[in-house]
Design an enzyme around this catalytic site. Structure first.
Site, PDB file in Angstrom:
ATOM      1  N   MET A  28      -1.637 -19.264  15.611  1.00  0.00           N
ATOM      2  CA  MET A  28      -1.010 -20.299  16.424  1.00  0.00           C
ATOM      3  C   MET A  28      -1.688 -20.402  17.786  1.00  0.00           C
ATOM      4  O   MET A  28      -1.928 -19.398  18.456  1.00  0.00           O
ATOM      5  CB  MET A  28       0.475 -19.955  16.601  1.00  0.00           C
ATOM      6  CG  MET A  28       1.251 -20.843  17.548  1.00  0.00           C
ATOM      7  SD  MET A  28       2.975 -20.298  17.689  1.00  0.00           S
ATOM      8  CE  MET A  28       2.791 -18.700  18.505  1.00  0.00           C
ATOM      9  N   SER A 102      -2.369 -13.651  12.512  1.00  0.00           N
ATOM     10  CA  SER A 102      -1.030 -14.110  12.862  1.00  0.00           C
ATOM     11  C   SER A 102      -0.516 -15.050  11.771  1.00  0.00           C
ATOM     12  O   SER A 102      -0.541 -14.692  10.593  1.00  0.00           O
ATOM     13  CB  SER A 102      -1.027 -14.744  14.248  1.00  0.00           C
ATOM     14  OG  SER A 102       0.284 -14.865  14.756  1.00  0.00           O
ATOM     15  N   GLN A 103      -0.101 -16.276  12.111  1.00  0.00           N
ATOM     16  CA  GLN A 103       0.463 -17.145  11.075  1.00  0.00           C
ATOM     17  C   GLN A 103      -0.562 -17.467   9.982  1.00  0.00           C
ATOM     18  O   GLN A 103      -0.191 -17.770   8.841  1.00  0.00           O
ATOM     19  CB  GLN A 103       1.021 -18.436  11.678  1.00  0.00           C
ATOM     20  CG  GLN A 103       0.012 -19.385  12.264  1.00  0.00           C
ATOM     21  CD  GLN A 103       0.661 -20.623  12.885  1.00  0.00           C
ATOM     22  OE1 GLN A 103       1.851 -20.616  13.223  1.00  0.00           O
ATOM     23  NE2 GLN A 103      -0.105 -21.694  13.037  1.00  0.00           N
ATOM     24  N   ASP A 219       3.634  -4.938  19.337  1.00  0.00           N
ATOM     25  CA  ASP A 219       3.566  -6.396  19.270  1.00  0.00           C
ATOM     26  C   ASP A 219       4.718  -7.026  20.050  1.00  0.00           C
ATOM     27  O   ASP A 219       5.886  -6.805  19.738  1.00  0.00           O
ATOM     28  CB  ASP A 219       3.616  -6.854  17.808  1.00  0.00           C
ATOM     29  CG  ASP A 219       3.041  -8.243  17.614  1.00  0.00           C
ATOM     30  OD1 ASP A 219       3.364  -9.124  18.431  1.00  0.00           O
ATOM     31  OD2 ASP A 219       2.271  -8.446  16.669  1.00  0.00           O
ATOM     32  N   HIS A 276      -0.146  -7.880  20.067  1.00  0.00           N
ATOM     33  CA  HIS A 276      -0.484  -8.837  19.021  1.00  0.00           C
ATOM     34  C   HIS A 276      -1.973  -9.201  19.008  1.00  0.00           C
ATOM     35  O   HIS A 276      -2.534  -9.640  20.023  1.00  0.00           O
ATOM     36  CB  HIS A 276       0.353 -10.099  19.216  1.00  0.00           C
ATOM     37  CG  HIS A 276       0.343 -11.028  18.048  1.00  0.00           C
ATOM     38  ND1 HIS A 276       0.776 -10.662  16.791  1.00  0.00           N
ATOM     39  CD2 HIS A 276      -0.057 -12.324  17.935  1.00  0.00           C
ATOM     40  CE1 HIS A 276       0.664 -11.676  15.966  1.00  0.00           C
ATOM     41  NE2 HIS A 276       0.146 -12.698  16.636  1.00  0.00           N
TER      42      HIS A 276
END
Length: 294
Positions: A28, A102-103, A219, A276
């Site tokens: 993202m 991530s996503q 995270d 993250h």
């Protein structure tokens, strides 16, 4: 391995082969080709795996489109677009390894389940949220995008209007209203077999030679961070957590094949110290790149 050639060294003949191609999907607020993120990773892979073909997925015609579509393009449409791209890329037809950030981690799992051709051999999920998120603490995108995201989430993540327009709503997982989540989630609930059971999703995921799940121990972006290992809150509250192995649907019923992957030594859980997507060089060199070399 992809294709073979014969190289002559004096009187000896040595068989060589191209490395397995690698497909990456960014997270993202990022884009396919940011020189400080995905561009840097692509260069690292090409340096450490000589001759490797690396595809960093761009969703849309431009870099700006790619970034915006990470917020506002229906995930199922993105998966269809990517499946078509992979199918049209002749360099991938003998299979590829995949790495999602991530996503992008859960999106590539969606590809593994929905798009079996060409074959995904290995999948490395770097901080992917495989049980979704219940919180949106930081927005890494441009200010105008973040303002629109806040506006849509405040309207209600499970309204049809928001579900059809906001990517992050499609992997929003409300443990206080599991019934609505199962009925309304257009992406994460669907690929996790929360509603309609599609046997091919399990069959296709089991085609992976290996699934590696990377969780960041500090995270601050993902809530809860245990989602990176398929963990989540126990239903009805948002304090007490349960692991994948405590999840009746995903472990006892094995709706996705994760237990079978584990029993066969094909499911790996890797914990990385840090926030993250903060991957130390040692982890790249010792853990990630070796998994992409065969």
């Amino acid at each position: 391995k992809q294709w073979y050639q014969r190289r002559v060294r004096g009187s000896s003949v040595v068989a060589t082969s191209d490395p397995t191609p690698i497909v990456m999907w960014h997270g993202m607020g990022d884009s396919c080709c940011n020189p400080l993120s995905m561009g840097s990773v692509k260069k690292l892979l090409e340096k450490r795996i000589p001759g490797v073909y690396v595809v960093s997925l761009k969703i849309g015609d431009t870099i700006a489109d790619d970034t915006a579509n990470g917020f506002f393009m229906d995930v199922q449409e993105q998966l269809e677009m990517v499946c078509a791209k992979l199918g049209n890329d002749t360099a991938l037809q003998n299979g590829y390894h995949a790495m999602g950030f991530s996503q992008g981690g859960q999106f590539l799992r969606g590809i593994a389940q929905k798009c079996p051709q060409p074959r995904m051999k290995r999948l490395i999920s770097v901080g992917g949220q495989h049980q979704g998120v219940y919180g949106f603490p930081h927005c890494p995108g441009p200010w105008w995008i973040c303002r629109e995201v806040d506006k849509l989430l405040n309207m209600g993540a499970y309204t049809d209007f928001v579900q059809s327009r906001l990517v992050q709503a499609q992997y929003w997982h409300d443990p206080l209203d599991e019934e609505k989540y199962r009925k309304k989630s257009r992406f994460i609930g669907e690929i996790n077999q929360e509603g309609t059971i599609r046997p091919e999703y399990k069959t296709n995921l089991l085609k992976l030679a290996n699934l590696t799940l990377i969780k960041f121990t500090k995270d601050s972006m993902v809530t809860p961070r245990e989602s990176e290992w398929f963990g989540f809150y126990k239903p009805g509250q948002d304090k007490e957590l349960m692991t994948l192995q405590e999840n009746p649907a995903l472990w006892d019923e094995d709706r996705l094949g994760l237990r079978q992957l584990s029993e066969e030594g094909r499911l790996e859980f890797l914990a990385v110290e840090g926030d993250h997507l903060q991957v130390p060089e040692k982890v790249w060199l010792d853990e990630i790149i070796p998994r992409l070399k065969d």
